[in-house]
Design an enzyme around this catalytic site. Structure first.
Site, mmCIF file in Angstrom:
data_model
loop_
_atom_site.group_PDB
_atom_site.id
_atom_site.type_symbol
_atom_site.label_atom_id
_atom_site.label_comp_id
_atom_site.label_asym_id
_atom_site.label_seq_id
_atom_site.Cartn_x
_atom_site.Cartn_y
_atom_site.Cartn_z
ATOM 1 N N CYS A 1 6.198 6.890 -17.214
ATOM 2 C CA CYS A 1 6.861 5.606 -16.987
ATOM 3 C C CYS A 1 7.492 5.068 -18.271
ATOM 4 O O CYS A 1 8.582 4.494 -18.249
ATOM 5 C CB CYS A 1 5.890 4.589 -16.389
ATOM 6 S SG CYS A 1 5.482 4.978 -14.675
ATOM 7 N N ASN B 1 2.502 1.272 -6.660
ATOM 8 C CA ASN B 1 2.283 2.714 -6.657
ATOM 9 C C ASN B 1 2.131 3.207 -5.222
ATOM 10 O O ASN B 1 1.587 2.502 -4.359
ATOM 11 C CB ASN B 1 1.118 3.138 -7.554
ATOM 12 C CG ASN B 1 -0.183 2.408 -7.299
ATOM 13 O OD1 ASN B 1 -0.201 1.277 -6.835
ATOM 14 N ND2 ASN B 1 -1.286 3.055 -7.611
ATOM 15 N N ILE B 2 2.635 4.402 -4.997
ATOM 16 C CA ILE B 2 2.628 4.999 -3.653
ATOM 17 C C ILE B 2 2.074 6.416 -3.799
ATOM 18 O O ILE B 2 2.736 7.290 -4.380
ATOM 19 C CB ILE B 2 4.058 5.028 -3.068
ATOM 20 C CG1 ILE B 2 4.669 3.619 -3.065
ATOM 21 C CG2 ILE B 2 4.039 5.617 -1.652
ATOM 22 C CD1 ILE B 2 6.155 3.583 -2.730
ATOM 23 N N GLU B 3 0.861 6.604 -3.303
ATOM 24 C CA GLU B 3 0.208 7.905 -3.461
ATOM 25 C C GLU B 3 0.570 8.849 -2.314
ATOM 26 O O GLU B 3 1.209 8.452 -1.339
ATOM 27 C CB GLU B 3 -1.310 7.695 -3.583
ATOM 28 C CG GLU B 3 -1.631 6.863 -4.818
ATOM 29 C CD GLU B 3 -3.104 6.733 -5.127
ATOM 30 O OE1 GLU B 3 -3.940 7.026 -4.255
ATOM 31 O OE2 GLU B 3 -3.406 6.343 -6.270
ATOM 32 N N GLU C 1 5.631 1.172 -11.764
ATOM 33 C CA GLU C 1 6.733 0.907 -12.703
ATOM 34 C C GLU C 1 7.980 1.660 -12.295
ATOM 35 O O GLU C 1 9.099 1.130 -12.310
ATOM 36 C CB GLU C 1 6.335 1.333 -14.126
ATOM 37 C CG GLU C 1 5.146 0.571 -14.704
ATOM 38 C CD GLU C 1 3.807 1.230 -14.426
ATOM 39 O OE1 GLU C 1 3.629 1.807 -13.324
ATOM 40 O OE2 GLU C 1 2.933 1.174 -15.296
#
Ligand code: THU
Length: 152
Positions: free
Chosen positions: A103, A51-53, A64
């Site tokens: 997702c 995950n990339i915030e 995902e």
């Protein structure tokens, strides 16, 4: 679910290990919740993602979808399974992480929901597996748009 049989062709341990490695790259300065994913294509290739915030919050992408975007952007549109490892910051995986609704819908786009397997893991030995159709029942997918020719 009955794990013998449906998981037969799936390299579960390798996928979970790959997801754990990908989780180490998660960029999560806001939530601290780190997720790694490893998607398996029909050709048995594995693509990973984290995950990339984002400071603006909504551009945040889940692990995902990072993994699926990598597979699809490399030309692999038919997906077989995904392994997910998610937990708050730290090395210990304290929970089984399930994919968010967005997702699940993105998986639906590139998978047969009766066959696609979602694996959520705390470790290589401790995992659960589900068919996508059980996590996203009565889903809406490409087949519903019959008026348009979809190249898959
Ligand atoms: N997240 C994922 O990466 N996958 C999911 O299926 C659920 C949520 C991420 C998004 C955000 O960076 C953090 O977890 C908290 O929501």
């Amino acid at each position: 679910m009955e794990q013998n049989g449906v998981l037969q062709d799936i390299p579960v341990a390798e996928m979970i290990h790959s997801a754990m490695e990908a989780r180490k790259k998660a960029y999560t300065p806001y939530s601290g919740y780190k997720v790694g994913a490893a998607v398996l294509t029909n050709e048995l290739r594995i693509y990973t993602g984290c995950n990339i915030e984002n400071a603006s919050y909504t551009p945040t992408i889940c692990a995902e979808r990072t993994a699926i975007s990598k597979a699809v952007s490399e030309g692999w549109r038919k997906l077989k399974a995904i392994a997910i490892v998610g937990s708050p910051e730290g090395d210990e995986i304290s929970q089984f992480a399930f994919p968010c609704g967005v997702c699940r819908q993105v998986m639906r786009e590139f998978a047969n929901p009766e066959e696609f397997i979602v694996i959520t893991a705390k470790s290589v030995q401790d995992y659960k597996a589900y068919r996508l159709c059980d996590l996203l029942p009565e889903g809406f997918g490409p087949e519903n748009l019959k008026t348009q020719e979809i190249t898959r």
